[in-house]
Motif scaffolding. Structure first.
Motif, PDB file in Angstrom:
ATOM      1  N   MET A   3       6.965  -5.390 -20.955  1.00  0.00           N
ATOM      2  CA  MET A   3       8.342  -4.903 -20.885  1.00  0.00           C
ATOM      3  C   MET A   3       9.245  -5.697 -21.819  1.00  0.00           C
ATOM      4  SD  MET A   3       8.766  -2.302 -19.042  1.00  0.00           S
ATOM      5  CE  MET A   3      10.534  -2.377 -18.741  1.00  0.00           C
ATOM      6  N   ALA A   4       8.673  -6.291 -22.851  1.00  0.00           N
ATOM      7  CA  ALA A   4       9.486  -7.066 -23.781  1.00  0.00           C
ATOM      8  C   ALA A   4      10.518  -6.159 -24.443  1.00  0.00           C
ATOM      9  CB  ALA A   4       8.595  -7.692 -24.844  1.00  0.00           C
ATOM     10  N   TYR A   5      11.624  -6.757 -24.821  1.00  0.00           N
ATOM     11  CA  TYR A   5      12.645  -6.008 -25.551  1.00  0.00           C
ATOM     12  C   TYR A   5      12.296  -6.069 -27.038  1.00  0.00           C
ATOM     13  CZ  TYR A   5      15.504  -5.882 -21.382  1.00  0.00           C
ATOM     14  OH  TYR A   5      15.960  -5.628 -20.122  1.00  0.00           O
ATOM     15  N   HIS A   6      12.256  -4.933 -27.667  1.00  0.00           N
ATOM     16  CA  HIS A   6      11.974  -4.874 -29.091  1.00  0.00           C
ATOM     17  C   HIS A   6      13.301  -4.850 -29.825  1.00  0.00           C
ATOM     18  CE1 HIS A   6      10.085  -3.986 -32.861  1.00  0.00           C
ATOM     19  NE2 HIS A   6      10.792  -2.871 -32.999  1.00  0.00           N
ATOM     20  N   VAL A  12      12.079   1.901 -22.124  1.00  0.00           N
ATOM     21  CA  VAL A  12      12.261   2.868 -21.044  1.00  0.00           C
ATOM     22  C   VAL A  12      10.966   3.653 -20.899  1.00  0.00           C
ATOM     23  CG1 VAL A  12      13.603   4.858 -20.242  1.00  0.00           C
ATOM     24  CG2 VAL A  12      14.722   3.066 -21.577  1.00  0.00           C
ATOM     25  N   ARG A  13      10.528   3.865 -19.646  1.00  0.00           N
ATOM     26  CA  ARG A  13       9.262   4.580 -19.420  1.00  0.00           C
ATOM     27  C   ARG A  13       9.336   5.318 -18.091  1.00  0.00           C
ATOM     28  NH1 ARG A  13       7.137   1.513 -15.508  1.00  0.00           N
ATOM     29  NH2 ARG A  13       7.585  -0.715 -15.495  1.00  0.00           N
ATOM     30  N   PRO A  14       8.441   6.294 -17.881  1.00  0.00           N
ATOM     31  CA  PRO A  14       8.399   6.968 -16.580  1.00  0.00           C
ATOM     32  C   PRO A  14       8.078   5.960 -15.470  1.00  0.00           C
ATOM     33  CG  PRO A  14       7.179   8.219 -18.227  1.00  0.00           C
ATOM     34  CD  PRO A  14       7.498   6.889 -18.851  1.00  0.00           C
ATOM     35  N   ILE A  15       8.610   6.212 -14.294  1.00  0.00           N
ATOM     36  CA  ILE A  15       8.409   5.308 -13.164  1.00  0.00           C
ATOM     37  C   ILE A  15       6.948   5.308 -12.733  1.00  0.00           C
ATOM     38  CG2 ILE A  15       8.896   7.067 -11.394  1.00  0.00           C
ATOM     39  CD1 ILE A  15      10.467   4.830  -9.881  1.00  0.00           C
ATOM     40  N   TRP A  69      12.893   7.954 -14.868  1.00  0.00           N
ATOM     41  CA  TRP A  69      12.634   6.910 -15.860  1.00  0.00           C
ATOM     42  C   TRP A  69      13.217   5.599 -15.374  1.00  0.00           C
ATOM     43  CZ3 TRP A  69      13.518  11.918 -17.599  1.00  0.00           C
ATOM     44  CH2 TRP A  69      12.570  12.438 -18.510  1.00  0.00           C
ATOM     45  N   VAL A  70      12.555   4.500 -15.779  1.00  0.00           N
ATOM     46  CA  VAL A  70      13.049   3.157 -15.451  1.00  0.00           C
ATOM     47  C   VAL A  70      13.078   2.304 -16.712  1.00  0.00           C
ATOM     48  CG1 VAL A  70      12.204   3.189 -13.062  1.00  0.00           C
ATOM     49  CG2 VAL A  70      10.731   2.271 -14.878  1.00  0.00           C
ATOM     50  N   ALA A  71      13.893   1.256 -16.644  1.00  0.00           N
ATOM     51  CA  ALA A  71      13.871   0.184 -17.638  1.00  0.00           C
ATOM     52  C   ALA A  71      13.895  -1.125 -16.863  1.00  0.00           C
ATOM     53  CB  ALA A  71      15.070   0.286 -18.576  1.00  0.00           C
ATOM     54  N   ASP A  72      13.378  -2.173 -17.494  1.00  0.00           N
ATOM     55  CA  ASP A  72      13.392  -3.506 -16.868  1.00  0.00           C
ATOM     56  C   ASP A  72      12.766  -3.459 -15.470  1.00  0.00           C
ATOM     57  OD1 ASP A  72      13.841  -6.191 -16.870  1.00  0.00           O
ATOM     58  OD2 ASP A  72      16.009  -6.086 -16.615  1.00  0.00           O
ATOM     59  N   GLY A 143      21.910   1.305 -18.892  1.00  0.00           N
ATOM     60  CA  GLY A 143      22.372   2.546 -18.274  1.00  0.00           C
ATOM     61  C   GLY A 143      22.204   3.733 -19.201  1.00  0.00           C
ATOM     62  N   SER A 144      22.702   3.602 -20.424  1.00  0.00           N
ATOM     63  CA  SER A 144      22.552   4.721 -21.369  1.00  0.00           C
ATOM     64  C   SER A 144      21.090   4.870 -21.783  1.00  0.00           C
ATOM     65  CB  SER A 144      23.462   4.540 -22.583  1.00  0.00           C
ATOM     66  OG  SER A 144      23.413   3.236 -23.074  1.00  0.00           O
ATOM     67  N   ALA A 145      20.377   3.756 -21.960  1.00  0.00           N
ATOM     68  CA  ALA A 145      18.973   3.833 -22.397  1.00  0.00           C
ATOM     69  C   ALA A 145      18.123   4.617 -21.408  1.00  0.00           C
ATOM     70  CB  ALA A 145      18.402   2.423 -22.581  1.00  0.00           C
ATOM     71  N   VAL A 146      18.352   4.402 -20.097  1.00  0.00           N
ATOM     72  CA  VAL A 146      17.503   5.036 -19.086  1.00  0.00           C
ATOM     73  C   VAL A 146      17.873   6.515 -18.901  1.00  0.00           C
ATOM     74  CG1 VAL A 146      18.790   4.596 -16.930  1.00  0.00           C
ATOM     75  CG2 VAL A 146      16.293   4.367 -16.962  1.00  0.00           C
ATOM     76  N   LEU A 147      19.069   6.900 -19.354  1.00  0.00           N
ATOM     77  CA  LEU A 147      19.497   8.296 -19.258  1.00  0.00           C
ATOM     78  C   LEU A 147      19.045   9.147 -20.442  1.00  0.00           C
ATOM     79  CD1 LEU A 147      23.116   7.751 -17.939  1.00  0.00           C
ATOM     80  CD2 LEU A 147      21.334   9.063 -16.780  1.00  0.00           C
ATOM     81  N   ILE A 148      18.904   8.527 -21.604  1.00  0.00           N
ATOM     82  CA  ILE A 148      18.659   9.294 -22.827  1.00  0.00           C
ATOM     83  C   ILE A 148      17.387  10.146 -22.781  1.00  0.00           C
ATOM     84  CG2 ILE A 148      18.062   8.987 -25.279  1.00  0.00           C
ATOM     85  CD1 ILE A 148      20.401   6.894 -25.329  1.00  0.00           C
TER      86      ILE A 148
END
Length: 202
Positions: A3-6, A12-15, A69-72, A143-148
């Motif tokens: 889950m590193a930040y690039h 962001v990925r499916p749950i 979708w989830v992030a982090d 917030g925006s990343a997980v919605l896109i």
């Protein structure tokens, strides 16, 4: 999964099932003092009721009949209903539980639904059921990343994306993502002002 930040771009990925506890916690904390849930969910044991309500929306409806979708690892989560599957069986099954969770606010919940229903798309659409970012993860663009992904998939499929929010601050956030306000409804029985917003496919 790493889950590193690039370059500080959130992944962001499916749950997955492993993300559920953190995701439920994120949703429960985000909605513990939200104007709409305060209005439609009983005050007694409110936070636990909100947690259970969000858990049902996530695991019984969103993950089965929609897209999530989830992030982090679940510190940001977006739950969508899509036109591809009819969630009626889930609502028939969990409806009584949701009714119990609203408690003495059941009438307020029903009147809120009736007030907003005419403002919802009559055609098939992607509907944002719920979205949240945990307090410690805010300010990173999650917030925006997980919605896109949901917004983009709706657009690719030719469907509008639709949401409702009872927070004026959220309205400006969604406008930056391309949503426009289609209605502003003051909910009956002393309920909060609720904005309906949609983003049409290009």
């Amino acid at each position: 999964m790493n889950m590193a930040y690039h370059e500080n771009v959130p992944v962001v990925r499916p749950i997955t099932d492993a993300d559920i506890p953190t995701s439920v916690d994120t949703l429960a904390r985000a909605f513990a003092d939200y104007p709409f849930t305060r209005h439609v969910i009983a005050a007694e044991g409110h936070e636990e009721r909100v947690r259970h309500f969000q858990e049902i929306c996530l695991t019984r409806i969103g993950m089965v009949y929609g897209r999530v979708w989830v992030a982090d690892e679940g510190r940001a989560v977006a739950v969508w209903a899509t036109p591809d599957k009819d969630p009626s069986p889930a609502f028939a099954e969990v409806g009584p539980v949701l009714g119990e969770l609203t408690g003495d606010r059941q009438a307020a919940y029903e009147s809120a639904e009736q007030a907003v229903a005419p403002c919802r798309p009559q055609e098939p659409a992607w509907f944002l059921n719920t979205v949240a970012v945990s307090p410690e993860a805010q300010g990173k663009g999650l917030g925006s990343a997980v919605l896109i992904p949901g917004i983009e998939e709706a657009g690719h499929a030719g469907y509008p994306a639709f949401l409702e929010t009872s927070s004026e601050r959220n309205v400006r956030f969604y406008e930056r993502l391309g949503f426009r306000v289609t209605a502003a409804v003051t909910l009956p029985d002393g309920g909060p002002r609720t904005w309906c917003m949609r983003k049409d496919p290009r």
